[in-house]
Design an enzyme around this catalytic site. Structure first.
Site, PDB file in Angstrom:
ATOM      1  N   LYS A   9       0.817  -1.212   0.000  1.00  0.00           N
ATOM      2  CA  LYS A   9       0.000   0.000   0.000  1.00  0.00           C
ATOM      3  C   LYS A   9       0.853   1.264   0.000  1.00  0.00           C
ATOM      4  O   LYS A   9       2.066   1.221   0.272  1.00  0.00           O
ATOM      5  CB  LYS A   9      -0.915  -0.016   1.219  1.00  0.00           C
ATOM      6  CG  LYS A   9      -1.973  -1.121   1.204  1.00  0.00           C
ATOM      7  CD  LYS A   9      -2.844  -0.939   2.443  1.00  0.00           C
ATOM      8  CE  LYS A   9      -3.941  -1.949   2.547  1.00  0.00           C
ATOM      9  NZ  LYS A   9      -4.723  -1.724   3.787  1.00  0.00           N
ATOM     10  N   TYR A  49     -12.328  -1.918  -2.899  1.00  0.00           N
ATOM     11  CA  TYR A  49     -12.801  -1.877  -1.507  1.00  0.00           C
ATOM     12  C   TYR A  49     -14.328  -1.780  -1.418  1.00  0.00           C
ATOM     13  O   TYR A  49     -14.857  -1.342  -0.391  1.00  0.00           O
ATOM     14  CB  TYR A  49     -12.139  -0.711  -0.771  1.00  0.00           C
ATOM     15  CG  TYR A  49     -10.722  -1.014  -0.320  1.00  0.00           C
ATOM     16  CD1 TYR A  49     -10.454  -2.091   0.530  1.00  0.00           C
ATOM     17  CD2 TYR A  49      -9.643  -0.229  -0.728  1.00  0.00           C
ATOM     18  CE1 TYR A  49      -9.156  -2.380   0.955  1.00  0.00           C
ATOM     19  CE2 TYR A  49      -8.342  -0.507  -0.311  1.00  0.00           C
ATOM     20  CZ  TYR A  49      -8.113  -1.581   0.530  1.00  0.00           C
ATOM     21  OH  TYR A  49      -6.833  -1.868   0.957  1.00  0.00           O
ATOM     22  N   PHE A  57     -15.092   4.831   7.326  1.00  0.00           N
ATOM     23  CA  PHE A  57     -13.712   5.093   6.892  1.00  0.00           C
ATOM     24  C   PHE A  57     -13.517   4.956   5.383  1.00  0.00           C
ATOM     25  O   PHE A  57     -12.406   5.130   4.875  1.00  0.00           O
ATOM     26  CB  PHE A  57     -12.723   4.171   7.637  1.00  0.00           C
ATOM     27  CG  PHE A  57     -12.969   2.686   7.434  1.00  0.00           C
ATOM     28  CD1 PHE A  57     -12.506   2.022   6.302  1.00  0.00           C
ATOM     29  CD2 PHE A  57     -13.656   1.949   8.398  1.00  0.00           C
ATOM     30  CE1 PHE A  57     -12.726   0.669   6.114  1.00  0.00           C
ATOM     31  CE2 PHE A  57     -13.892   0.579   8.219  1.00  0.00           C
ATOM     32  CZ  PHE A  57     -13.416  -0.062   7.076  1.00  0.00           C
ATOM     33  N   ASN A 112      -1.566   0.515   7.189  1.00  0.00           N
ATOM     34  CA  ASN A 112      -1.089  -0.775   7.700  1.00  0.00           C
ATOM     35  C   ASN A 112      -0.280  -1.565   6.671  1.00  0.00           C
ATOM     36  O   ASN A 112      -0.121  -2.770   6.791  1.00  0.00           O
ATOM     37  CB  ASN A 112      -2.268  -1.579   8.263  1.00  0.00           C
ATOM     38  CG  ASN A 112      -3.353  -1.833   7.225  1.00  0.00           C
ATOM     39  OD1 ASN A 112      -3.170  -1.516   6.050  1.00  0.00           O
ATOM     40  ND2 ASN A 112      -4.454  -2.408   7.647  1.00  0.00           N
ATOM     41  N   HIS A 115      -2.126  -5.202   1.804  1.00  0.00           N
ATOM     42  CA  HIS A 115      -3.411  -5.874   1.608  1.00  0.00           C
ATOM     43  C   HIS A 115      -3.134  -7.298   1.145  1.00  0.00           C
ATOM     44  O   HIS A 115      -2.227  -7.523   0.351  1.00  0.00           O
ATOM     45  CB  HIS A 115      -4.232  -5.159   0.513  1.00  0.00           C
ATOM     46  CG  HIS A 115      -5.401  -5.967   0.036  1.00  0.00           C
ATOM     47  ND1 HIS A 115      -6.615  -5.942   0.673  1.00  0.00           N
ATOM     48  CD2 HIS A 115      -5.517  -6.876  -0.974  1.00  0.00           C
ATOM     49  CE1 HIS A 115      -7.437  -6.788   0.056  1.00  0.00           C
ATOM     50  NE2 HIS A 115      -6.808  -7.369  -0.943  1.00  0.00           N
ATOM     51  N   GLU A 126     -10.367 -10.171  -6.966  1.00  0.00           N
ATOM     52  CA  GLU A 126      -9.393  -9.070  -6.868  1.00  0.00           C
ATOM     53  C   GLU A 126      -8.338  -9.156  -7.968  1.00  0.00           C
ATOM     54  O   GLU A 126      -7.919  -8.137  -8.515  1.00  0.00           O
ATOM     55  CB  GLU A 126      -8.725  -9.098  -5.488  1.00  0.00           C
ATOM     56  CG  GLU A 126      -9.685  -8.733  -4.363  1.00  0.00           C
ATOM     57  CD  GLU A 126      -9.067  -8.806  -2.986  1.00  0.00           C
ATOM     58  OE1 GLU A 126      -9.699  -8.320  -2.036  1.00  0.00           O
ATOM     59  OE2 GLU A 126      -7.952  -9.368  -2.837  1.00  0.00           O
TER      60      GLU A 126
END
Ligand code: IDP
Ligand code: MG
Length: 139
Positions: A9, A49, A57, A112, A115, A126
């Site tokens: 990310k 997402y 969020f 974080n 993914h 995905e």
């Protein structure tokens, strides 16, 4: 052989952690079969997402993942989905164990570093967002 989609990310790219994270996964025996760097546009980020579109969020997540380039990877291996989720650690780096990627490098729940697909079915969906068949290698 099972496949999982991994994204390094934006925060990890910004902080120069791409190589370190890829090395951890490769060293575990996961096989790199596709890789590209890209700057997501908001439409693709929203699609990736989509499951979170009603969460508070969501817009922040879309802004973050489109704020800098990312690296998309397909890793292949036995139980690749589960193995990668284990190596990533929990979503919130504060709760992720030391020795996991998020536990060691994550800054907070919004940044974080990585993914990884959460099921074989999700991985299939995905992968189609990020790669065409001719971008996936057999060797
Ligand atoms: P996962 O990445 O461990 O599968 P998900 O619950 O699917 O976690 O959430 C997707 C991503 O959305 C997380 O990795 C994180 O970047 C972001 N996220 C999840 N929960 C929050 C939150 O409470 N605040 C901000 N961002 C969040
Ligand atoms: Mg998830």
């Amino acid at each position: 052989m099972e496949r999982s989609l991994v994204l390094i990310k934006s925060d990890a790219i910004q902080r120069g952690l791409a190589g370190t994270i890829i090395t951890r996964l490769e060293s575990q025996g996961l096989k790199l079969v596709a890789l590209k760097m890209l700057h997501l546009d908001k439409a693709v980020a929203r699609r990736h997402y989509a499951i979170h579109r009603d969460k508070p969020f969501f817009e922040g997540l879309v802004d973050y993942i489109t704020s800098a380039p990312i690296i998309a990877i397909i890793f292949e291996g036995e139980r690749a989905v589960e193995v990668i989720r284990g190596m990533m650690g929990l979503t919130d780096p504060a709760k992720a164990k030391a020795g996991t990627i998020r536990g060691d490098f994550g800054l907070d729940i919004g940044r974080n570093t990585i993914h990884g697909s959460d099921s074989v079915e999700t991985a299939g969906e995905e992968i189609k967002i990020f790669f065409s068949e001719d971008e996936i290698f057999s060797y």
